[in-house]
Scaffold this motif. Sequence first.
Motif, PDB file in Angstrom:
ATOM      1  N   SER A 221       0.845  -1.193   0.000  1.00 40.49           N
ATOM      2  CA  SER A 221       0.000   0.000   0.000  1.00 40.49           C
ATOM      3  C   SER A 221       0.878   1.240   0.000  1.00 40.49           C
ATOM      4  CB  SER A 221      -0.893   0.013   1.246  1.00 40.49           C
ATOM      5  OG  SER A 221      -1.575   1.259   1.340  1.00 40.49           O
ATOM      6  N   GLY A 222       0.563   2.179  -0.892  1.00 32.58           N
ATOM      7  CA  GLY A 222       1.154   3.507  -0.802  1.00 32.58           C
ATOM      8  C   GLY A 222       0.473   4.269   0.319  1.00 32.58           C
ATOM      9  N   SER A 223       0.869   5.505   0.545  1.00 36.98           N
ATOM     10  CA  SER A 223       0.328   6.246   1.684  1.00 36.98           C
ATOM     11  C   SER A 223      -0.923   7.058   1.342  1.00 36.98           C
ATOM     12  CB  SER A 223       1.407   7.169   2.262  1.00 36.98           C
ATOM     13  OG  SER A 223       1.912   8.016   1.255  1.00 36.98           O
ATOM     14  N   SER A 224      -1.406   6.994   0.079  1.00 39.02           N
ATOM     15  CA  SER A 224      -2.530   7.857  -0.309  1.00 39.02           C
ATOM     16  C   SER A 224      -3.875   7.367   0.238  1.00 39.02           C
ATOM     17  CB  SER A 224      -2.619   7.978  -1.833  1.00 39.02           C
ATOM     18  OG  SER A 224      -2.970   6.737  -2.405  1.00 39.02           O
TER      19      SER A 224
ATOM     20  N   GLY B 109       2.114  -6.012   2.498  1.00 37.96           N
ATOM     21  CA  GLY B 109       3.567  -6.131   2.573  1.00 37.96           C
ATOM     22  C   GLY B 109       4.173  -4.997   3.387  1.00 37.96           C
ATOM     23  N   LYS B 110       5.343  -5.247   3.956  1.00 36.00           N
ATOM     24  CA  LYS B 110       6.012  -4.231   4.792  1.00 36.00           C
ATOM     25  C   LYS B 110       6.691  -3.201   3.888  1.00 36.00           C
ATOM     26  CE  LYS B 110       6.995  -7.421   8.613  1.00 36.00           C
ATOM     27  NZ  LYS B 110       6.552  -8.656   7.952  1.00 36.00           N
ATOM     28  N   VAL B 111       6.333  -1.955   4.070  1.00 39.70           N
ATOM     29  CA  VAL B 111       6.972  -0.870   3.322  1.00 39.70           C
ATOM     30  C   VAL B 111       7.008   0.367   4.222  1.00 39.70           C
ATOM     31  CG1 VAL B 111       4.781  -0.205   2.227  1.00 39.70           C
ATOM     32  CG2 VAL B 111       6.916   0.492   1.180  1.00 39.70           C
ATOM     33  N   ILE B 112       8.131   1.061   4.212  1.00 38.30           N
ATOM     34  CA  ILE B 112       8.274   2.294   5.005  1.00 38.30           C
ATOM     35  C   ILE B 112       8.477   3.442   4.034  1.00 38.30           C
ATOM     36  CG2 ILE B 112       9.661   3.513   6.718  1.00 38.30           C
ATOM     37  CD1 ILE B 112      10.539   0.677   7.727  1.00 38.30           C
ATOM     38  N   THR B 113       7.604   4.432   4.107  1.00 39.00           N
ATOM     39  CA  THR B 113       7.775   5.630   3.275  1.00 39.00           C
ATOM     40  C   THR B 113       8.023   6.816   4.190  1.00 39.00           C
ATOM     41  OG1 THR B 113       5.384   5.998   3.266  1.00 39.00           O
ATOM     42  CG2 THR B 113       6.281   4.784   1.414  1.00 39.00           C
ATOM     43  N   LYS B 114       9.022   7.591   3.843  1.00 40.37           N
ATOM     44  CA  LYS B 114       9.332   8.771   4.660  1.00 40.37           C
ATOM     45  C   LYS B 114       9.912   9.847   3.755  1.00 40.37           C
ATOM     46  CE  LYS B 114      13.757   6.695   5.936  1.00 40.37           C
ATOM     47  NZ  LYS B 114      14.561   6.082   6.989  1.00 40.37           N
ATOM     48  N   LYS B 115      10.081  11.028   4.324  1.00 35.66           N
ATOM     49  CA  LYS B 115      10.678  12.130   3.571  1.00 35.66           C
ATOM     50  C   LYS B 115      11.921  12.622   4.289  1.00 35.66           C
ATOM     51  CE  LYS B 115       6.779  14.020   1.074  1.00 35.66           C
ATOM     52  NZ  LYS B 115       5.957  15.188   0.839  1.00 35.66           N
ATOM     53  N   PHE B 116      12.934  12.920   3.476  1.00 34.10           N
ATOM     54  CA  PHE B 116      14.107  13.563   4.039  1.00 34.10           C
ATOM     55  C   PHE B 116      13.758  15.028   4.319  1.00 34.10           C
ATOM     56  CE2 PHE B 116      16.296  10.217   1.389  1.00 34.10           C
ATOM     57  CZ  PHE B 116      16.635   9.427   2.480  1.00 34.10           C
TER      58      PHE B 116
ATOM     59  N   CYS C 146      11.511   8.902   0.297  1.00 38.07           N
ATOM     60  CA  CYS C 146      12.337   7.703   0.477  1.00 38.07           C
ATOM     61  C   CYS C 146      11.421   6.515   0.758  1.00 38.07           C
ATOM     62  CB  CYS C 146      13.312   7.893   1.633  1.00 38.07           C
ATOM     63  SG  CYS C 146      14.256   6.411   2.031  1.00 38.07           S
ATOM     64  N   VAL C 147      11.627   5.413   0.066  1.00 35.38           N
ATOM     65  CA  VAL C 147      10.815   4.206   0.242  1.00 35.38           C
ATOM     66  C   VAL C 147      11.726   3.033   0.574  1.00 35.38           C
ATOM     67  CG1 VAL C 147       9.286   2.548  -0.900  1.00 35.38           C
ATOM     68  CG2 VAL C 147       9.002   4.987  -1.332  1.00 35.38           C
ATOM     69  N   GLU C 148      11.380   2.279   1.608  1.00 35.11           N
ATOM     70  CA  GLU C 148      12.111   1.058   1.943  1.00 35.11           C
ATOM     71  C   GLU C 148      11.140  -0.116   1.890  1.00 35.11           C
ATOM     72  OE1 GLU C 148      13.998   1.463   5.741  1.00 35.11           O
ATOM     73  OE2 GLU C 148      14.892   3.411   5.226  1.00 35.11           O
ATOM     74  N   ILE C 149      11.391  -1.054   0.964  1.00 40.56           N
ATOM     75  CA  ILE C 149      10.575  -2.264   0.871  1.00 40.56           C
ATOM     76  C   ILE C 149      11.098  -3.233   1.933  1.00 40.56           C
ATOM     77  CG2 ILE C 149       9.796  -4.152  -0.614  1.00 40.56           C
ATOM     78  CD1 ILE C 149       8.860  -1.399  -1.574  1.00 40.56           C
TER      79      ILE C 149
ATOM     80  N   MET D  54       4.984  10.350  -7.117  1.00 48.66           N
ATOM     81  CA  MET D  54       6.425  10.089  -7.003  1.00 48.66           C
ATOM     82  C   MET D  54       6.685   8.868  -6.122  1.00 48.66           C
ATOM     83  SD  MET D  54       8.994  11.557  -8.368  1.00 48.66           S
ATOM     84  CE  MET D  54      10.576  10.728  -8.427  1.00 48.66           C
ATOM     85  N   GLU D  55       5.933   8.766  -5.043  1.00 46.47           N
ATOM     86  CA  GLU D  55       6.066   7.603  -4.152  1.00 46.47           C
ATOM     87  C   GLU D  55       5.755   6.308  -4.895  1.00 46.47           C
ATOM     88  OE1 GLU D  55       4.375   7.809  -0.028  1.00 46.47           O
ATOM     89  OE2 GLU D  55       3.145   6.154  -0.785  1.00 46.47           O
TER      90      GLU D  55
END
Length: 325
Positions: free
Chosen positions: A8-11, A28-35, A41-44, A68-69
């Motif tokens: 899942s994206g964050s929308s 699934g495990k996914v971490i989305t964050k912003k610098f 930044c996306v980490e699968i 973009m994500e």
Amino acid sequence: MPNIVLFSGSSHHDLSQKVADRLGLELGKVITKKFSNQETCVEIGESVRGEDVYIVQSGCGEINDNLMELLIMINACKIASSSRVTAVIPCFPYARQDKKDKSRAPISAKLVANMLSVAGADHIITMDLHASQIQGFFDIAVDNLYAEPAVLQWIRENIPEWKNCIIVSPDAGGAKRVTSIADRLNVDFALIHKERKKANEVDRMVLVGDVKDRVAILVDDMADTCGTICHAADKLIDAGAVKVYAILTHGIFSGPAISRINNAPFEAVVVTNTIPQEEKMKACPKIQVIDISMILAEAIRRTHNGESVSYLFSHVPFRGASSSL
């Protein structure tokens, strides 16, 4: 067939969770964050090697950030050796910029199509594209699902006088969508011709068809600032309609939309949950939501198993059934 992973994206996490529940999967495990400089930044968080990957991300909210994500998630899965990446985009971003309607205008929907392909998407699943020819912008497979079966079901279950209704298109561009629904309900249809002087502002409207003493149901693919449908509702009441409903696939509701709906003569404004509506429903009691997670889940299941998706163009999957893989 390879195994399946759903991200899942964050929308629109709520819709992704409903789709996952319907399929009997864990997201699934996914971490989305912003610098700090606002780069995404996306980490699968799990292996996708050899997997059939589906990423659910709707074109809503912070559209550019979410797009973009999605592109970064697709690319991350692709270069991590997934066997196939499918982008599930319930509301396709930039779909209204689908043609060069004046000199030097961009065709941004084509640009988005190119970006998705270059990022590594092998397949797109979307719903009620603003213009169905957007499918031709892609060189990869696109399944454009329709909310129409769910809309027909809602009309039959929630409007007691539906046999005496008239289906109305708020503009000439939606005539094909409206005639299809009218034919399947075996009722009449009408359309409203609108003239715009500039974007998001309607100058005048002309009603073509007889709505006197009928229940009028406005049908469109999306509503943004809601100027058109609220003008149309006033026009229908003036022309003698006894009740007015609006049924829209994508309820964007930006700017003054909510206050306009609250002041308009609608019995209900019905939208699907391709876009999150919880906050909008608190501000406007007229908004009702049709859940389309079962359609997306069934499309994913059929795609994964190599089955035909065309059944979904005219049927709603049975609500109580599990689409488990």
